[in-house]
Scaffold this active site. Sequence first.
Site, PDB file in Angstrom:
ATOM      1  N   SER A 145       0.830  -1.196   0.000  1.00 22.52           N
ATOM      2  CA  SER A 145       0.000   0.000   0.000  1.00 22.52           C
ATOM      3  C   SER A 145       0.875   1.262   0.000  1.00 22.52           C
ATOM      4  CB  SER A 145      -0.963  -0.069   1.188  1.00 22.52           C
ATOM      5  OG  SER A 145      -2.000   0.861   1.022  1.00 22.52           O
ATOM      6  N   ASP A 221      -9.860  -5.704  -3.535  1.00 22.83           N
ATOM      7  CA  ASP A 221      -9.310  -4.720  -2.592  1.00 22.83           C
ATOM      8  C   ASP A 221     -10.315  -3.575  -2.423  1.00 22.83           C
ATOM      9  OD1 ASP A 221      -7.784  -2.502  -1.502  1.00 22.83           O
ATOM     10  OD2 ASP A 221      -5.972  -3.565  -2.103  1.00 22.83           O
ATOM     11  N   HIS A 253      -7.437  -6.019   0.810  1.00 17.76           N
ATOM     12  CA  HIS A 253      -6.238  -5.210   1.049  1.00 17.76           C
ATOM     13  C   HIS A 253      -5.432  -5.677   2.265  1.00 17.76           C
ATOM     14  CE1 HIS A 253      -3.938  -1.606   0.212  1.00 17.76           C
ATOM     15  NE2 HIS A 253      -4.039  -1.181   1.454  1.00 17.76           N
TER      16      HIS A 253
HETATM   17  N1  LIG Z   1      -7.796   2.401   8.752  1.00 17.24           N
HETATM   18  C1  LIG Z   1      -7.973   2.732   7.386  1.00 17.24           C
HETATM   19  C2  LIG Z   1      -7.250   1.769   6.476  1.00 17.24           C
HETATM   20  C3  LIG Z   1      -5.875   1.500   6.906  1.00 17.24           C
HETATM   21  C4  LIG Z   1      -5.317   0.271   6.254  1.00 17.24           C
HETATM   22  O1  LIG Z   1      -6.011  -0.553   5.644  1.00 17.24           O
HETATM   23  N2  LIG Z   1      -4.034   0.161   6.395  1.00 17.24           N
HETATM   24  C5  LIG Z   1      -3.355  -0.939   5.777  1.00 17.24           C
HETATM   25  C6  LIG Z   1      -2.246  -0.378   4.959  1.00 17.24           C
HETATM   26  S1  LIG Z   1      -2.860   0.855   3.840  1.00 17.24           S
HETATM   27  C7  LIG Z   1      -2.770  -1.832   6.858  1.00 17.24           C
HETATM   28  O2  LIG Z   1      -1.822  -2.548   6.600  1.00 17.24           O
HETATM   29  N3  LIG Z   1      -3.300  -1.786   8.069  1.00 17.24           N
HETATM   30  C8  LIG Z   1      -2.740  -2.471   9.218  1.00 17.24           C
HETATM   31  C9  LIG Z   1      -2.981  -3.941   9.302  1.00 17.24           C
HETATM   32  O3  LIG Z   1      -3.820  -4.491   8.555  1.00 17.24           O
HETATM   33  O4  LIG Z   1      -2.315  -4.592  10.152  1.00 17.24           O
HETATM   34  C10 LIG Z   1      -9.426   2.713   7.026  1.00 17.24           C
HETATM   35  O5  LIG Z   1     -10.149   1.997   7.692  1.00 17.24           O
HETATM   36  O6  LIG Z   1      -9.802   3.367   6.053  1.00 17.24           O
END
Ligand SMILES: N[C@@H](CCC(=O)N[C@@H](CS)C(=O)NCC(=O)O)C(=O)O
Length: 276
Positions: A145, A221, A253
Amino acid sequence: MEILSQNRCFGGVQTVVRHRSDVCRCSMTLGVFMPPQAEERPVPALWFLSGLTCTHENAMTKAGLQAHAARHGLALIFPDTSPRGEGVADDDAYDLGQGAGFYVNATQAPWRGHYQMYDYVVKELPALLESEFALNGVHGITGHSMGGHGAITIALRNPDRYRSLSAFAPIVNPTRSDWGRKQLSAYLGDDEAQWAAHDASLLLEEAGWKGDILIDQGAADQFLDLLRPEAMAEALARTRQPSVLRLQPGYDHSYFFVASFGEDHVRWHAERLASA
Ligand SMILES: N[C@@H](CCC(=O)N[C@@H](CS)C(=O)NCC(=O)O)C(=O)O
């Protein structure tokens, strides 16, 4: 450099360290996995840059990359995604400030004092880690991402430093996305000419990449409209860039997606880093 934890993992060692960053002007935490082969000889390093809201810990604990890295004799580096701490500027939004450094050197207040993640990843951290761990100076880079954006833009801008490149669900056209325009404007200012050097699709068209690129993207995604894989597909086709871009049916995602294709990515890097 202070060792916060050390755990035996797939015959190697997963270490978490904290150190003082001169470029980010704060204390930074990161994960370093050394494979069993590092006991015999210095090994190549695969960098994994993480996405929005992540610390060094998400990929380290959820992507399952250590098993593959241990088999192929690669070190794994898991940096944090931003400077952190009480004295470090932040924003209430999850996608700006702490946890969302976007791998750029901020030039604008209030960010420029600490948000120097580009120099941190490209310059400060490699020098530090090469002096502290059994690394052979050969580097590959990947990420998820926002971290996929970091991996592609950093590799394209530093082809002599990185030998192999891949990404998981990368943000590939931040100058045309709400995951990008807001952050590039905050960190770099309103002159959009300054943003192009941090847009993977634009950089590819301008500079190309010396090798080949592996990109996996979940077709289910939830952030597809923000990631804009079609912009990268067009740039890859237009520049006839050797690459493998896979849209994986049903995958979202999350780190379940990253973990599902982690083996392919580690092998991709191992094949290109071992020939050094
Ligand atoms: N929190 C955000 C999205 C954040 C998100 O999906 N982050 C990804 C990277 S872009 C991630 O790796 N989150 C942490 C995880 O899954 O451990 C939302 O709900 O819109």
